[in-house]
Design a protein around this motif. Structure first.
Motif: not given
Length: 381
Positions: A237-259
């Motif tokens: 319905y809407k593509m994730p914005h990757l510049e809004g991905w998080a880097l927290a405590d040594g891990e990336f948190v990535l929005p899954a496309v379509g999931h």
């Protein structure tokens, strides 16, 4: 002559005493997408100060700030590049540089502004002071994921060709390095705050692709091969914005496309470490500045909700319902507040990030992106 000089100096001093000083560190801008305007906001006062109009089509707009936080460069969907003076609250300069633009970046020295274009494609680079074009980099493709990198460089990716280009402006003329085999239909990208890792999301196949920009000739590293859109037919319905991905405590948190989930990836070795099921398809997954919590908003039709994930447990600890069409979130620099644009309420709502209580709201016309001036001092923003 001495009397004239003394009078002039006295007048200057008096004028200086009368002048109202303007500090920009507490300010920001909100994109008002339906009216072609931006709203100047004060984070401490939780108030709107002024509306600046005449910026064209802002239906998919973003902006960057000059190093001194005085000027914002707004990238409009109609190809307009607008330089806004937030001290005088006016448009300083405006050029129509293409037919359809998708974002931009400012060089680390603040002297160059680059714009990523869908039509006619490619990247155009402008003098930040005059907005005169200094370089035109045609690609024969839509360009996405344009970011600044250390060393007066810009990095961007080609949707049609599956390539990433690194444009180096540190010398008398730009030097472009082209990296192939990024993947099918890369749709957005991010760069880490240290300027080292560039990650492109792929729409046409499973996985993502990472580049180590510290290498003299970066080699594509394909990651998360068991995740993506390529092997499953699912509505997006809407593509994730990757510049809004998080880097927290040594891990990336990535929005899954379509999931309906976010992915956790070790920032050191880029291996998946977990998944968190979410309310809907994530658009932004943004870390509070201290990295303890990640705030997530969602695509239509489930876009009235925000969920807060604890980065230690990877579990959802709180859910808010700000209203219909939550489009963007922006943390204050130290993370004590988060500002949320709620387009269909014509509101920007402010929450305390520790109590989750609503502490203010501002009227805004179809608000979308929220940008505080602290972004001026961060790579990739």
């Amino acid at each position: 002559m001495k009397l004239f000089l003394a009078t002039a100096i006295a007048a200057l001093c008096l004028g200086s005493a009368w002048a109202e000083p303007t500090a920009t560190g507490d300010l920001g801008l909100v994109i008002e997408r339906a009216t072609g305007s931006v709203l100047l906001i004060d984070q401490s006062e939780r108030a709107a100060l002024a509306r600046i109009e005449g910026l064209g089509d802002l239906s998919h707009a973003s902006l960057v700030y000059s190093p001194d936080e005085r000027f914002a460069y707004v990238f409009g969907r109609d190809g307009g590049l607008t330089k806004v003076d937030i001290v005088t609250r006016t448009i300083s300069k405006r050029v129509m540089q293409s037919g359809n633009a998708i974002g931009g970046a400012i060089s680390d020295d603040g002297q160059l502004v680059a714009v990523s274009n869908y039509e006619p494609g490619g990247v155009r680079v402008f003098d930040a002071d005059t907005l005169e074009m200094v370089a035109d980099l045609p690609t024969g493709s839509k360009t996405i994921g344009l970011v600044d990198a250390p060393g007066r460089r810009f990095v961007f990716t080609l949707w049609d060709a599956g390539e990433t280009w690194i444009a180096d402006f540190s010398g008398p003329s730009p030097k472009v390095t082209k990296i192939k085999d990024i993947g099918t239909n890369p749709y957005d990208a991010l760069i880490t705050s240290n300027g080292r890792t560039y990650i492109a999301g792929l729409f046409g196949q499973d996985g993502l692709t990472a580049l180590d920009l510290w290498d003299e000739t970066p080699v594509p590293q394909h990651i998360l091969p068991n995740y993506g859109r390529g092997k499953q037919e699912m509505p997006v319905y809407k593509m994730p914005h990757l510049e809004g991905w998080a880097l927290a405590d040594g891990e990336f948190v990535l929005p899954a496309v379509g999931h309906h989930e976010v992915l956790w990836v070790d920032a050191a070795d880029l291996n998946e470490t977990g998944r968190t099921q979410t309310h809907g398809q994530p658009v932004f997954a943004m870390a509070r500045p201290d990295g303890r919590h990640v705030w997530v908003n969602f695509a239509h039709p489930l876009n009235d909700t925000i969920q807060v994930i604890d980065t230690q447990s990877k579990e959802i600890i709180h859910e808010l319902k700000p209203g219909p069409a939550v489009l963007h979130m922006e943390f204050t620099p130290r993370g004590h507040q988060v500002w949320v644009s709620v387009r269909d309420l014509d509101k920007v709502i402010v929450y305390d990030t520790r109590t989750f209580e609503k502490i203010g709201e501002i009227d805004a016309a179809s608000p979308s992106g929220i940008f505080f001036t602290a972004r001026a001092h961060k790579t990739g923003l």
